[in-house]
Design a protein around this motif. Structure first.
Motif, PDB file in Angstrom:
ATOM      1  N   ASP A   1       0.819  -1.214   0.000  1.00  0.00           N
ATOM      2  CA  ASP A   1       0.000   0.000   0.000  1.00  0.00           C
ATOM      3  C   ASP A   1       0.851   1.262   0.000  1.00  0.00           C
ATOM      4  O   ASP A   1       0.396   2.325  -0.435  1.00  0.00           O
TER       5      ASP A   1
ATOM      6  N   LYS B   1      -0.600  -5.760  -6.223  1.00  0.00           N
ATOM      7  CA  LYS B   1      -1.787  -5.215  -5.553  1.00  0.00           C
ATOM      8  C   LYS B   1      -2.216  -3.880  -6.153  1.00  0.00           C
ATOM      9  O   LYS B   1      -3.410  -3.630  -6.377  1.00  0.00           O
ATOM     10  N   HIS B   2      -1.241  -3.008  -6.434  1.00  0.00           N
ATOM     11  CA  HIS B   2      -1.561  -1.687  -6.997  1.00  0.00           C
ATOM     12  C   HIS B   2      -0.798  -1.431  -8.303  1.00  0.00           C
ATOM     13  O   HIS B   2      -0.621  -0.278  -8.700  1.00  0.00           O
TER      14      HIS B   2
END
Length: 400
Positions: A130, A158-159
């Motif tokens: 994150d 994830k991103h």
């Protein structure tokens, strides 16, 4: 003004890296001795100049490579930095609480430590994912190893964060194209190399960044049995049992000692021996010491303080020749520009490993090394071998 200004080929690579990073994943392929770490760390430093609140994670598999990365960042930031960037060590005995402290800055982490921590804390990598904006992996040919790939994918996917790899050998194997292609796909088949109007290795030799390599060979018949050869054929690399057998071969060792003394007589002041086993490194070094040479051995079991002391002595300015024998320690993260010869007494099927061993001797005069160096390979007549650094650099071109 920096003490060590970037060279033109490094600046060109930096420009191309920044452009290609828009594609999310990219691998930088530069020969050993051309300044890969320094080049990529300049990209990292420039990102902090644009946004000092970024978090960058630099991953490597050994403590030596991690420390090398930290020193390169400090050097890059010392002259151009516009704020204080925290550096977090997370490798070896360094146990920074990354979740608590690392909101911004540079994390330099060991891959094994990251993986073992993630196994014990399911949220560890997710929280870092994150926060991170760029993930860098040194020796990126290892990126698709199962545990390392897990760490990278958890941080990046994830991103869809940016991933930058660096390697002198952008492949996993010598002959397994399926695995090499998998590595290429992992980096979205996006590779940057030196665009210098000629072969990168030949350019770097011509310009004095890499030493001209004089290849020499000790041909030896290790009298391997058909069973030995079958074991080798089935294995990813030479099995330990075969390496131990070769390490105990008296005739082979006599020829290695003789070649080492020949190198010293020819004026080589710093020589590295890559032995076939821990005991082999110890035995060769002991014999050399008994014959009046300055020699010592290190391996993964050598206490860090003793290992550091020996390496400092080896890197020093003493005029007397010094020979350092090792097994599995000095292939990466070890920079000793005074090294002008290596003996590769550890047979391998891995072009990656072979290239790394050769790389310890090829620092050129522009980066504190020598104009020429000697690489002696102990070649078993019944085993395949490598003998050309230009061919080694080109080996994986077809999968990219």
């Amino acid at each position: 003004m920096a003490d060590r200004p970037l060279f033109d080929h490094q600046i060109a690579a930096i420009v191309e890296l920044k452009r290609k990073l828009d594609k999310s994943r990219v691998l930088l392929h530069m020969p050993t001795g051309s300044g890969k770490t320094r080049t990529v760390m300049r990209v990292v430093a420039d990102r902090f100049l644009d946004n000092c609140d970024e978090l960058v994670i630099w991953l490597a598999y050994s403590g030596e490579l991690c420390e090398q990365a930290i020193e390169e960042f400090k050097e890059a930031w010392k002259y151009t930095g516009n704020s204080e960037i925290p550096i977090y060590r997370f490798f070896g005995s360094h146990n920074t609480d990354l979740i608590k402290f690392s909101k911004r800055g540079l994390i330099v982490a060991g891959l094994n430590k990251m993986h073992s921590t993630a196994k014990n804390d399911a949220l560890f990598l997710s929280i870092l994912a994150d926060r991170v904006s760029l993930v860098v992996i040194d020796e990126a040919h290892q990126a698709i190893a199962k545990t390392y790939r897990f760490v990278l994918e958890q941080l990046v996917d994830k991103h869809n964060r940016k991933l930058l790899g660096l390697s002198a050998t952008p492949g996993r194997t010598w002959s397994d194209r399926k695995e090499d292609m998998e590595l290429s796909r992992f980096f979205q088949q996006t590779k940057i190399t030196l665009n210098v109007g000629m072969h990168p290795v030949e350019f770097l030799i011509k310009e004095g960044f890499i030493a001209r390599v004089n290849m020499d060979t000790i041909l030896h018949d290790g009298r391997l049995t058909d069973e030995d050869k079958a074991k080798i054929e089935r294995s990813f690399d030479i099995p330990d049992s075969i390496l131990d057998k070769l390490a105990k071969d008296t005739r082979r060792n006599i020829r290695i000692i003789s070649k080492l003394e020949e190198l010293i007589d020819r004026g080589h002041k710093r020589v590295i021996v890559f032995a076939a086993s821990i005991n082999h490194a110890r035995d060769i070094s002991t014999i050399l010491s008994a014959r009046g040479h300055i020699s010592f051995y290190i391996d993964s079991n050598t206490p860090k303080t003793l290992r550091d002391k020996k390496i400092v002595e080896y890197k020093g300015d003493a005029e007397k020749p010094i020979i350092i024998c090792n097994f599995g320690v000095l292939t990466t993260g070890f920079d000793a520009p005074r090294t002008t010869a290596v003996i590769i007494a550890r047979p391998t099927k891995s072009l990656v490993l072979y290239s790394q061993m050769v790389g310890r001797a090829i620092r050129g005069p522009k980066v504190g090394g020598s104009k020429e160096c000697t690489v002696v390979t102990v070649t078993e007549t019944s085993l395949p071998g490598f003998n050309n650094i230009v061919d080694a650099f080109n080996n994986w071109d077809d999968v990219w």
